[in-house]
Scaffold this active site. Structure first.
Site, mmCIF file in Angstrom:
data_model
loop_
_atom_site.group_PDB
_atom_site.id
_atom_site.type_symbol
_atom_site.label_atom_id
_atom_site.label_comp_id
_atom_site.label_asym_id
_atom_site.label_seq_id
_atom_site.Cartn_x
_atom_site.Cartn_y
_atom_site.Cartn_z
ATOM 1 N N ASP A 1 -6.630 5.678 12.488
ATOM 2 C CA ASP A 1 -5.708 6.370 12.247
ATOM 3 C C ASP A 1 -5.078 7.432 11.657
ATOM 4 O O ASP A 1 -4.220 8.642 11.888
ATOM 5 C CB ASP A 1 -4.783 5.319 11.748
ATOM 6 C CG ASP A 1 -4.177 3.903 12.707
ATOM 7 O OD1 ASP A 1 -4.333 4.602 13.873
ATOM 8 O OD2 ASP A 1 -3.742 2.996 12.088
ATOM 9 N N ASP B 1 1.002 -0.528 -0.012
ATOM 10 C CA ASP B 1 -0.193 -0.095 -0.057
ATOM 11 C C ASP B 1 0.462 1.298 -0.609
ATOM 12 O O ASP B 1 0.330 2.116 -0.601
ATOM 13 C CB ASP B 1 -1.167 0.352 1.303
ATOM 14 C CG ASP B 1 -2.361 -1.192 1.689
ATOM 15 O OD1 ASP B 1 -1.676 -1.790 0.225
ATOM 16 O OD2 ASP B 1 -3.161 -1.247 1.901
ATOM 17 N N ARG C 1 1.411 6.607 16.845
ATOM 18 C CA ARG C 1 0.518 7.600 15.869
ATOM 19 C C ARG C 1 1.379 8.941 16.019
ATOM 20 O O ARG C 1 1.711 9.263 14.962
ATOM 21 C CB ARG C 1 -0.594 7.623 15.885
ATOM 22 C CG ARG C 1 -1.502 6.743 15.230
ATOM 23 C CD ARG C 1 -0.320 5.544 14.246
ATOM 24 N NE ARG C 1 -1.155 4.198 13.612
ATOM 25 C CZ ARG C 1 -0.487 3.200 13.269
ATOM 26 N NH1 ARG C 1 0.716 2.982 13.054
ATOM 27 N NH2 ARG C 1 -1.025 1.901 12.939
#
Length: 408
Positions: free
Chosen positions: A128, A19, A99
């Site tokens: 996210d 990805d 994150r």
């Protein structure tokens, strides 16, 4: 796409997977942007050099790979564990807490390189994207953020794979069709979501689990360990001083071998939907049990109960992406103040998925034998005092009961 037309240079959070490799090429071809890749080693257990080689093959000149394991545990995981943070009573926030650290370095690299924007690979349906972007804006209010999953025209994984093949991006064999589930991992946990896990009634296949043996296959003999704490942080395992990341890694190994830390949950995402996931947090599960045990000995009742009242709010802030918010920092100051005397040693047994506290001791203990003993009180506590205490606390209850009787 018009909002992206002036972007010339982008710092991309790059894993080296399919990805983010597609995102990298999309940034190059659709935006014509120069890309700086940033790959963070958070203890995900993967070799990171392949990410470097892939970036090189795609023409990237500025490749950043950083070992952030110690920073991750010391400055993010440990502060969170001082709060005993659990989202919705279950989730130890393994993905959530990573994150803000990634965003911190994305923003920092963007400033160092003069980049116009940062980019991430989070989808438009998940949490996210919110965590990455709230953190980035808190650190640099003028930063531009590119979220290709919200901007590009691809409608399916088939479209992505066709794009990859057109641009000679290697597609792993297991990605030729729909992946059975998606995985995120770091030193604190692994999470698996999607596809074979989407029906919350269907038991997760055993192959989904990344970090632990099945409790049913764990050893028939308990593993006994001792954890030493100082100011609320674990500092030694079985008498050996360890750095934060080394400590968590060692606890992960112990938890893995004893089938500890598996949860199967349905959670409420910040964006509004429910999702089902299988999470494994072996070391963290041991750590939170031990931390609560040493707090039970050293933390005053009022302080402990206040912490427990505030914990759900604190956990929700982290889950929703507000690590850098003033309210989280205010709560952290309160939590850290409470930990000043949280020190001592906890003894535990690890057995077939269970973390069993068998002892705790501390030089700062508030536990007093002379107060709790059933033997001679030696004048430390006069049991007759309890009568007045009870009568005073019963006053309003008796008043209410008398009113009910008179009205009846």
């Amino acid at each position: 796409m018009s909002k992206l037309k002036d972007i010339k240079k982008v710092v991309l959070a790059y894993s080296g997977g399919l990805d983010t490799s597609i995102i990298l090429k999309w940034l190059q071809t659709e935006l014509g942007a120069e890309v700086v890749t940033f790959t963070a080693d958070l203890g995900q257990g993967e070799e990171l050099e392949p990410a470097r080689r892939k970036a090189e093959m795609m023409g990237i000149q500025d490749i950043r790979i950083m070992d952030l394991r110690e920073e991750f545990v010391k400055d993010f995981v440990f502060p969170m564990f001082r709060a005993n943070a659990l989202y919705e009573g279950t989730y130890l926030l393994g993905t959530s807490i990573a994150r803000p650290l990634i965003s911190k370095h994305l923003v920092k690299i963007a400033e160092e390189t003069g980049a116009d924007a940062i980019a991430h690979g989070a989808t438009g349906k998940g949490n996210d994207q919110v965590r990455f972007e709230l953190s980035a804006y808190a650190l640099n209010p003028d930063i531009k953020v590119i979220a290709p999953w919200r901007d590009w025209s691809f409608k399916s994984r088939t479209d992505l794979i066709e794009f990859a093949e057109q641009h000679q991006i290697q597609v792993p064999k297991d990605k030729q069709g729909e992946a059975p589930f998606s995985v995120d991992a770091n030193l604190l946990h692994s999470s698996s979501e999607g596809k074979v896990l989407e029906d919350p009634w269907v038991e997760p296949p055993e192959y989904v689990h990344q970090r632990s043996v099945s409790p049913f296959d764990a050893p028939d003999v308990a593993t006994e360990i001792e954890l030493e704490f100082l100011k609320g942080d674990a500092i030694a395992l079985n008498g050996k001083k360890l750095s934060p990341a080394t400590m968590l890694a060692a606890l992960n190994d112990l938890g893995r071998d004893n089938g500890i830390g598996r949860i199967d949950l349905v959670e409420n995402r910040f964006v509004g939907m429910k999702s089902r996931g299988v999470y494994e947090t072996p070391g963290g599960t041991i750590l939170i049990a031990a931390h609560r045990a040493i707090e039970s000995l050293t933390l005053d009742r009022g302080a402990g109960h206040l912490k427990d009242e505030l914990m759900p709010r604190y956990a929700e802030l982290i889950y929703n992406g507000f690590w850098y918010s003033p309210e989280r920092e205010m709560l952290q100051a309160l939590i850290d103040k409470s930990q000043e005397d949280v020190e001592g040693t906890v003894r535990l047994k690890l057995y077939k998925g269970n973390v069993i506290v068998t002892g705790r001791k501390s030089a700062k203990s508030l536990y007093r034998d002379d107060l709790v003993t059933f033997e001679d009180d030696r004048g430390a506590y006069d049991q007759k005092d309890a009568e007045g205490f009870i009568r005073l606390n019963a006053l309003r209850l008796r008043t209410l009961a008398a009113r009910r009787r008179n009205q009846g």
